[in-house]
Scaffold this active site. Structure first.
Site, PDB file in Angstrom:
ATOM      1  CG  PHE A 132      -3.065 -61.589  -0.601  1.00 21.62           C
ATOM      2  CD1 PHE A 132      -2.986 -60.216  -0.067  1.00 21.62           C
ATOM      3  CD2 PHE A 132      -3.293 -61.644  -2.009  1.00 21.62           C
ATOM      4  CE1 PHE A 132      -3.728 -59.275  -0.493  1.00 21.62           C
ATOM      5  CE2 PHE A 132      -4.127 -60.680  -2.635  1.00 21.62           C
ATOM      6  CZ  PHE A 132      -4.291 -59.418  -1.973  1.00 21.62           C
ATOM      7  CG  ASP A 209       2.532 -64.585  -3.119  1.00 25.24           C
ATOM      8  OD1 ASP A 209       3.404 -63.763  -3.354  1.00 25.24           O
ATOM      9  OD2 ASP A 209       1.436 -64.613  -3.146  1.00 25.24           O
ATOM     10  CE1 TYR A 234       0.127 -55.495  -6.665  1.00 24.07           C
ATOM     11  CE2 TYR A 234       0.104 -56.295  -9.031  1.00 24.07           C
ATOM     12  CZ  TYR A 234      -0.202 -56.475  -7.722  1.00 24.07           C
ATOM     13  OH  TYR A 234      -0.925 -57.602  -7.205  1.00 24.07           O
ATOM     14  CE  LYS A 235       1.926 -56.529  -3.326  1.00 26.01           C
ATOM     15  NZ  LYS A 235       0.745 -55.953  -2.933  1.00 26.01           N
ATOM     16  NE  ARG A 382      -0.779 -53.399   3.692  1.00 27.63           N
ATOM     17  CZ  ARG A 382      -0.732 -54.043   2.776  1.00 27.63           C
ATOM     18  NH1 ARG A 382      -0.372 -55.548   2.759  1.00 27.63           N
ATOM     19  NH2 ARG A 382      -1.271 -53.773   1.694  1.00 27.63           N
TER      20      ARG A 382
HETATM   21  C1  LIG Z   1       0.859 -62.009  -0.979  1.00 33.46           C
HETATM   22  C2  LIG Z   1      -0.021 -61.537  -2.466  1.00 33.46           C
HETATM   23  N1  LIG Z   1      -0.136 -62.503  -3.368  1.00 33.46           N
HETATM   24  C3  LIG Z   1      -0.822 -61.917  -4.382  1.00 33.46           C
HETATM   25  C4  LIG Z   1      -1.330 -60.653  -4.613  1.00 33.46           C
HETATM   26  C5  LIG Z   1      -2.523 -60.444  -5.706  1.00 33.46           C
HETATM   27  O1  LIG Z   1      -2.186 -61.007  -6.955  1.00 33.46           O
HETATM   28  P1  LIG Z   1      -2.876 -60.302  -8.035  1.00 33.46           P
HETATM   29  O2  LIG Z   1      -1.353 -59.737  -8.745  1.00 33.46           O
HETATM   30  O3  LIG Z   1      -3.257 -61.555  -9.005  1.00 33.46           O
HETATM   31  O4  LIG Z   1      -3.938 -59.421  -8.034  1.00 33.46           O
HETATM   32  C6  LIG Z   1      -1.104 -59.822  -3.283  1.00 33.46           C
HETATM   33  C7  LIG Z   1      -1.335 -58.274  -3.547  1.00 33.46           C
HETATM   34  O5  LIG Z   1      -2.162 -57.815  -4.520  1.00 33.46           O
HETATM   35  C8  LIG Z   1      -0.303 -60.292  -2.412  1.00 33.46           C
HETATM   36  O6  LIG Z   1       0.100 -59.381  -1.509  1.00 33.46           O
HETATM   37  N1  LIG Z   2      -3.314 -55.468  -6.157  1.00 35.82           N
HETATM   38  C1  LIG Z   2      -3.904 -54.390  -5.892  1.00 35.82           C
HETATM   39  C2  LIG Z   2      -5.009 -53.848  -6.366  1.00 35.82           C
HETATM   40  O1  LIG Z   2      -5.157 -54.303  -7.806  1.00 35.82           O
HETATM   41  C3  LIG Z   2      -5.607 -52.671  -5.764  1.00 35.82           C
HETATM   42  C4  LIG Z   2      -5.561 -52.294  -4.606  1.00 35.82           C
HETATM   43  C5  LIG Z   2      -4.638 -52.968  -3.864  1.00 35.82           C
HETATM   44  C6  LIG Z   2      -3.505 -53.921  -4.270  1.00 35.82           C
HETATM   45  C7  LIG Z   2      -2.704 -54.778  -3.771  1.00 35.82           C
HETATM   46  O2  LIG Z   2      -1.561 -55.043  -4.085  1.00 35.82           O
HETATM   47  C8  LIG Z   2      -2.923 -55.216  -2.196  1.00 35.82           C
HETATM   48  C9  LIG Z   2      -1.808 -55.778  -1.817  1.00 35.82           C
HETATM   49  N2  LIG Z   2      -1.282 -56.854  -2.366  1.00 35.82           N
HETATM   50  C10 LIG Z   2      -1.897 -56.260  -0.014  1.00 35.82           C
HETATM   51  O3  LIG Z   2      -1.031 -56.725   0.287  1.00 35.82           O
HETATM   52  O4  LIG Z   2      -2.763 -55.831   0.481  1.00 35.82           O
END
Ligand SMILES: Cc1ncc(COP(=O)(O)O)c(C=O)c1O
Ligand SMILES: Nc1c(O)cccc1C(=O)C[C@H](N)C(=O)O
Length: 409
Positions: A132, A209, A234-235, A382
């Site tokens: 990511f 992660d 949040y997932k 997805r």
């Molecule tokens: C693998 C992964 N790491 C990190 C994040 C995001 O990190 P954060 O919570 O800081 O936005 C996501 C999605 O948002 C993710 O899919």
């Molecule tokens: N964290 C997100 C956000 O703040 C806005 C829109 C999407 C997200 C996501 O969670 C993206 C996600 N982690 C991904 O795998 O693409």
């Protein structure tokens, strides 16, 4: 080969036989006719009805009634307490090793620095090319800051990291390997146990992660001797937009220190003295005031995972992705759609990515119809399948709507 005509009746039968089907009714919006298929629980999980009440109680009774006294009456302990519950129900982690805090990005920053300081003589770090963006960007920034060399793990487009690939890029100069357990795009599920062992053979540490696996794929962080892990909430933990992340630091590594030396990670926050001295234990990985409202809903999903059982959740997740795969083969492959995720259910998490050049264009039309997958570059849709809130008929509605949009394109 699945006969397309049998898919609707199979979906109905799978729903009828699903031992976890009754949990769907606990989620707000599960029967909203304006959203016939929500296939994005891997980006933002649905809210639980129980959380509305919990947040209301927090606001009215605790915040409104107890005011500042709330900090002494449980709020300050909540990040570690909820971390312990998460560790017990979903992570295979004994108490005292998990903490809710910050965002995944910030926790990656803290734990990468902490790990690198534990391997001072080594100057190489490893990450996979398709990790990511936030993981890559944070590691690239730290590597530049600390003068380290990055070794990129080149992973297959529809796959992810495996032991052989990891062995091929690690050695006695490797300080740290940063990997996702389930790849955000391909959905590939890495063999955490074997890879952790292979990294340890070189003397390096590994930071996992778990954003796309926590709550849907069982893990045993303690038994697999994982060093460090982070994930969002949040997932599949349904904590809500921007809910804080969590970290795991193995007890044997809790002498490590992290770079954001805030007062709530210090030994005696209310002593307010000169100079920073880190707290003993997991609390040293905290920095500032925890977002109490933001973490409140996580408790309901953690309790639900405990009730349903992470093993049963994984079984349903596998059945959902398998059904989505068969529906894709039957309804979408004839339009030129290609699978960009592993076919083997043991090698994938709870989402599938499918590719077609028209997907960018048709995503907007799908969202207007309340059919909600997400689009990821370069050509991917997805299909995120959240086991406790997604049904098989819902998957069928989603995939058949995609077929209709492709046919009309
Ligand atoms: C693998 C992964 N790491 C990190 C994040 C995001 O990190 P954060 O919570 O800081 O936005 C996501 C999605 O948002 C993710 O899919
Ligand atoms: N964290 C997100 C956000 O703040 C806005 C829109 C999407 C997200 C996501 O969670 C993206 C996600 N982690 C991904 O795998 O693409």
């Amino acid at each position: 080969m699945t006969d397309a005509a049998t898919l609707p009746s199979r979906a109905r039968r799978l729903d009828a036989e699903d031992p976890l089907a009754r949990y769907r009714a606990r989620f707000i919006g599960h029967d909203d006719p304006a959203v016939p298929a929500y296939l994005d629980g891997n980006s933002l999980g649905r809210p639980l009805a129980a959380s509305v009440q919990r947040v209301q109680e927090l606001m009215v009774e605790q915040w409104g009634g107890r005011l500042i006294r709330g900090w002494d009456e449980g709020w300050l302990e909540l990040p570690a307490q909820l971390g312990d519950e998460l560790g017990r129900t979903a992570l295979g982690a004994a108490p005292g090793q998990c903490l809710i805090a910050d965002s995944t990005t910030v926790l990656l920053y803290k734990l990468i620095h902490a790990a690198l300081s534990a391997r001072p003589g080594r100057h190489r770090v490893v990450i996979d090319r398709d990790n990511f963006p936030t993981d890559r960007y944070v590691l690239e920034g730290i590597a530049a800051e600390r003068g380290l060399e990055l070794d990129w793990l080149e992973v297959p487009y529809d796959g992810g990291a495996d032991v052989e690939l990891v062995r091929s890029v690690t050695g006695d100069q490797t300080a740290l390997v940063v990997l996702s357990h389930v790849a955000y795009r391909s959905g590939h599920l890495a063999d955490m146990r074997a890879i952790t062992e292979a990294v340890h053979d070189t003397g390096a540490l590994v930071l996992w992660d778990l954003c796309h696996s926590v709550g849907v794929v069982p893990v045993e962080l303690d038994a697999w001797e994982v060093d460090l892990a982070v994930g969002c909430s949040y997932k599949y933990l349904n904590g809500g937009p921007g809910a804080p992340a969590w970290l795991y630091v193995r007890r044997g590594h809790q002498q490590l220190t992290q770079p954001i030396q805030g007062w709530l990670g210090s030994e005696d926050p209310f002593g307010m003295g000169q100079g920073y001295s880190p707290a003993a234990g997991i609390r040293r990985f905290a920095s500032g005031t925890p977002p109490i409202i933001g973490m409140t809903a996580i408790a309901d999903m953690v309790a639900l995972i405990g009730e349903a059982g992470i093993g049963a959740i994984r079984e349903k997740s596998t059945a959902l992705t398998q059904f989505a795969l068969e529906a894709t083969d039957a309804l979408l492959a004839p339009h030129g759609v290609v699978l960009a995720s592993p076919r083997n259910p043991e090698q994938r998490g709870s989402h599938l990515t499918i590719d077609h050049p028209a997907f960018r264009k048709i995503t907007a039309r799908l969202w207007e119809r309340g059919i909600i997958p997400d689009y990821r570059n370069p050509n991917g849709l997805r299909l995120g399948l959240s086991p406790l809130s997604t049904g098989f008929e819902e998957v069928y509605r989603g995939v058949s709507a995609i077929a209709e949009e492709l046919a009309g394109d």
